[in-house]
Each structure stands twice: as structure tokens, then as C-alpha cells.
Scaffold this active site. Structure first.
Site, short mmCIF file in Angstrom:
data_model
loop_
_atom_site.label_atom_id
_atom_site.label_comp_id
_atom_site.label_asym_id
_atom_site.label_seq_id
_atom_site.Cartn_x
_atom_site.Cartn_y
_atom_site.Cartn_z
CG ASP A 136 21.13 1.81 137.33
OD1 ASP A 136 21.37 2.86 139.16
OD2 ASP A 136 20.46 1.16 136.99
CG ASP A 175 18.68 4.79 140.43
OD1 ASP A 175 19.01 6.55 139.92
OD2 ASP A 175 18.71 4.20 139.67
#
Length: 248
Positions: free
Chosen positions: A207, A221
């Protein structure tokens, strides 16, 4: 003189045909009747052997009957099925294109940020409101459930299988886009879980997008969230993946 004629006798002269009391002469055996008699003997209407029936060419009747051939209906049905199949293939192609695009964007972005930003200070994009900061997430999207990495890997695999099965009856363009986003995002994070450290099927997802006061996430995501919102909107409007619309 008369006496002489009586004694000598006169030759027999046959009576004329058809005379009273006389038997008519018959033609000798094997002789053909006169031409005029043969024509008179033909049945009325000229229905001789081989003659064409009244009403014209029989082929015209065959051509008329050909219009009722069920093969014509079968050809029309085949054409309709081909058209329906063509529409479905186009929607599947849209799904695959969206999925590949989402997957490649996620994969390339993760490769760049791992190589350039990991183990370094965050890069500010809009001050403290948006930064690029690399973290490894063992949980679900937005860093939730970090203790259940294997479970989330299995869930992502199931989601991919469900999307592939739905594609078999896909005739809606909005659904094709939504499922493509979900598929591309799921494949992006599943790739991390399978191939990244610490081990296979337990890898941590990369991330790097860090908004202020919000969890850190990645492009996979984002694709999953956008696809999910689109699915909710389509379901609320009553549009099914097969293109039908229903209202509850």
C-alpha cells in the site's frame, strides 16, 4: 333365259354394311381402327399418360411449398443466436480489457514505489493531505484484518471464480465495467499475497496512497471499491448482468 339363270345361279353379293337384317362386317383380327376412330376413343380432357395436370407447371407448386420449409425458421433462429453470442463476447471483451488495465496499473505502480520509495521518508503530494508512503499490509483492504492473510487470499480467489462464472451470462456494459474493476483489483492484491514476502499465500500487500486521517491503500483497492459501488448502483436500479431490468 330366266330358266338358264336359275340353273347356272348368280354369285352371292354381300349385303351392304348396316342393311336391315345383315350382320355388319368386322375388321380382320390384328388390323388397327381408322385414325378418326382412335381419336374418338380417347377420353375427354386429353388425360393421356405423361400429360401435365391442369393448372400449369408443377414446379410452381413445389416452390410455393418451399416457403413452408421449417429449415427457413431454423436459419433465422441460428442468426438470432449468433447475434446474441456476439453481443455477449463484446461485453466479455470489455470486462477483460478493464481488468487487465486495472491489474497492470496496480502492478506497475507497486513496482515503482517499492523500488523508489520503500524505506524512505513519505513524499508529500498535497502537503499533509495526501502523501506517498509505502507500507506492507498483511490484512484486507485499507489494512483491516492483518491477522487473517490466508483467509483473505482464499476470499480473493473465490471472488475471481465468481466473476468468471458471471461472465458466462454477461450482456450489460455497466456490469462488464464493474466486474472488470473487481477482477483487476482482486488479481492485483492476490498477486501480492501469493508472491511477496514473507511467504507464498501469506504475502503482504503493498500500500502506498496515504490520505490524511484515512487508511493507506493502493490502486487495486481503489478498483475494488469503485467496482463495488458500481455493482450496488446497478443492483439498486434493477439492472442484472444479463441485461434484464426488474423493479421490486
Amino acid at each position: 333365259m330366266a330358266e338358264a339363270e336359275r340353273i347356272i345361279g348368280t354369285p352371292d353379293i354381300p349385303d351392304a354394311e348396316g342393311a336391315d337384317g345383315a350382320e355388319p362386317q368386322r375388321p380382320a383380327e390384328g388390323t388397327e381402327p381408322a385414325r378418326g376412330d382412335a381419336k374418338a376413343a380417347e377420353p375427354a380432357g386429353g388425360d393421356a399418360e405423361g400429360a401435365e395436370p391442369a393448372g400449369g407447371d408443377p414446379a410452381a407448386g413445389d416452390d410455393a411449398a418451399a416457403g413452408d420449409d421449417p429449415a427457413a425458421g431454423d436459419d433465422a433462429a441460428i442468426g438470432d443466436d449468433a447475434a446474441v453470442g456476439g453481443r455477449r463476447r463484446k461485453k466479455i471483451l470489455v470486462l477483460l480489457c478493464v481488468a487487465v488495465l486495472a491489474y497492470l496499473l496496480d502492478l506497475v505502480s507497486k513496482t515503482i514505489v517499492v523500488a523508489e520509495l520503500e524505506h524512505r521518508a513519505p513524499v508529500e503530494i498535497f502537503g499533509d493531505w495526501l502523501k506517498l508512503e509505502v507500507i506492507r499490509n498483511a490484512g484486507a483492504a485499507f489494512s483491516f484484518g492483518e491477522a487473517y492473510t490466508v483467509i483473505f487470499t482464499a476470499i480473493a480467489s473465490v471472488v475471481i471464480i465468481v466473476i468468471i462464472r458471471l461472465a458466462r451470462k454477461l450482456y450489460s456494459l455497466p456490469w462488464a465495467i464493474a466486474l472488470g474493476l473487481l477482477l483487476g483489483g482482486a488479481l492485483g492484491n492476490l498477486t501480492d499475497r501469493i508472491f511477496r514476502a514473507p511467504s507464498m499465500f501469506q504475502g503482504a500487500v503493498v500500500d502506498f496512497i496515504s490520505p490524511a486521517h484515512f487508511a493507506v491503500f493502493n490502486l487495486a483497492d481503489s478498483a475494488i471499491v469503485c467496482g463495488g459501488f458500481l455493482v450496488v448502483i446497478l443492483s439498486f436500479k434493477g439492472l442484472d448482468p444479463d441485461g434484464t431490468v426488474h423493479k421490486d
